[in-house]
Every structure is written in structure tokens, then in C-alpha cells.
Enzyme design. Structure first.
Site: not given
Ligand code: APR
Length: 232
Positions: A56, A89, A107, A172
């Protein structure tokens, strides 16, 4: 003057991707090389707190170097026309630096730390957290982050906000992590909903959903055009 409509936006790692912060579940995702269980669970903290702090501390440095992008700024600009609440998140502060004034972090926040004993003893931080750094109750300080297997207290605040939304937007997020992902089903069936994502994730039956399959910066621009119709 007419009251502004309530616009609620749920965001995830994808909105900060174009600011250089990696997402979790894309192929170059953050978890690669790091097992989730090794860095983001209470068990990891008990087993190897130094590794967790290092992880972190690096994330904090990344965030401090990053700048908000056009998607963060675009959402902030919507405050001119709507009563906007951002439910994110993300643990970064790019919504705030992009100009949003009403941001709820589900989060946790990387620029805060807390007592490992008392979740309400929270402090601002921009530097590293070290083993031996103590909160006022004498307990070790840890990142103010909601880890897997921990409760998500802010969801209690988020649910009524989404229930009262006039328009609901998702940007996203893979909608893979609960309870955050469930918020899309909390929004009333009757209200317009939009989802912006580079690759639209699977959503079960959600009514009135318009998908904008684009990177966040471009997608939010298009979203703003579409939202103009709701100002009439
Ligand atoms: N623009 C728009 N969307 C995007 C881009 C971009 N440039 N790049 C990636 N994405 C999308 C991906 O297609 C995906 O649907 O963003 C999403 C990212 O998903 P995750 O990586 O799963 O992130 P998130 O949904 O925020 O994760 C949720 O998981 O690990 C935990 O606590 C952590 O808050 C996090 C939670």
C-alpha cells in the site's frame, strides 16, 4: 429555479486507468504478481504486515504521482447541472482532485490510515506507514482500506443514495465485487441508467440501461451529451 435532478455515479478502477493507475482484473491488473490473499485480507495483515504495508505504500506513491483525467473532470463538471453523488470503489483521490465535491469511498482511501484496533480512529497520510507507527490508542496503524472478508460499512450510506437517484451511471467497474456491484440493482427500474466501460461487463436484468462501450475519457464525454436531454 427547478431542483436539480439527483445523478448518482458508481465508479471503479477503469475510470483511473487513463491516469496510469492499473485496474485489478484487466490482463495487466494489479493482482498479477500479487496474490489477493497475500496483500488485501486481514489474514495477510496478521501473517506479514510488512508486505501489506509495502504494497500500500507503493500504491500511495502511485496515486500521488497520478493526475485526474477527463473522465474525473467531466463527472465533476456535471455538478453544474445535476445534484451529483459519486460512489467510488477506488481508494485514490482523483475524483476529489478532478473537482467532485460529493464523493463516497466504499473501499477506503489510500491517503488515510487507521488504528488496527479502532476503525473510527482515522488519520490523513501522504507518506509511508511503518511497523511501529501507532495510533492514539496505542495500536499499530494500518491502511484505511476495506480488505476482502471485511465489512463494507459505507454501503449503508450508499444504498439510500442510490434508491433516491433520478439517474444512475456506472463507469469503469467489472461489477465483480459485492456489495458494491449490487448497487446497480438497488436503483429504481424506472430511472435511466448508463454504463461506460471499455468492455461492458455482464449485468443481469437491469432496466433502462444504455451502454457506452468506450474508454472512460471518451465515454464520459458521450455520456454528457446524452444527459443533456434530461435537462429539458
Ligand atoms: N475506461 C473505461 N473502463 C475501463 C478502462 C478504461 N480506460 N480500462 C479498464 N476498464 C474497465 C474494465 O473493462 C473493467 O470492467 O474497468 C473495469 C475494471 O474492473 P476491475 O479491475 O475489476 O476493478 P473494479 O471493478 O474497480 O474492482 C472492484 O475489487 O479488488 C477490489 O477493492 C478492489 O475496489 C476494487 C474492487
Amino acid at each position: 429555479m427547478m431542483q436539480k435532478k439527483k445523478l448518482v455515479v458508481l465508479t471503479g478502477a477503469g475510470i483511473s486507468a487513463e491516469s496510469g493507475l492499473r485496474t485489478f482484473r484487466d490482463s495487466d491488473g494489479l493482482w498479477e504478481g500479487y496474490e489477493i490473499e497475500e496483500v488485501a485480507t486481514p489474514r495477510a495483515w496478521r501473517k506479514n504486515p510488512q508486505l501489506v504495508l509495502d504494497f500500500y505504500n507503493y500504491r500511495r506513491r502511485d496515486v500521488l504521482k497520478a493526475q485526474p483525467n477527463a473522465a474525473h473532470v467531466g463527472l465533476a463538471e456535471l455538478e453544474k447541472y445535476f445534484d451529483v453523488t459519486i460512489i467510488t470503489q477506488n481508494i485514490d483521490d482523483l475524483h476529489e482532485r478532478g473537482g467532485s465535491t460529493n464523493v463516497l469511498h466504499l473501499h477506503g482511501e489510500i491517503l488515510k490510515m487507521r488504528s488496527e484496533r479502532d476503525e473510527h480512529l482515522i488519520y490523513d497520510i501522504t507518506g509511508d506507514i511503518k511497523l511501529g507507527d501507532k495510533a492514539d490508542d496505542g495500536a499499530q496503524l494500518r491502511p484505511y482500506i476495506v480488505w476482502f472478508e471485511e465489512a463494507v460499512p459505507m454501503i449503508e450510506e450508499a444504498v439510500p443514495v442510490v434508491q433516491q437517484a433520478d439517474i444512475f451511471v456506472v463507469v469503469g467497474t467489472s461489477l465483480a465485487v459485492y456489495p458494491a456491484a449490487g448497487l446497480i440493482t438497488v436503483a429504481a427500474d424506472s430511472i435511466p441508467k448508463f454504463i461506460v466501460d471499455k468492455k461492458i461487463p455482464y449485468t443481469s436484468t437491469v432496466y433502462n440501461l444504455t451502454a457506452i462501450e468506450k474508454p472512460a475519457t471518451e465515454g464520459v464525454k458521450e455520456l454528457k451529451e446524452l444527459l443533456k436531454t434530461f435537462l429539458l
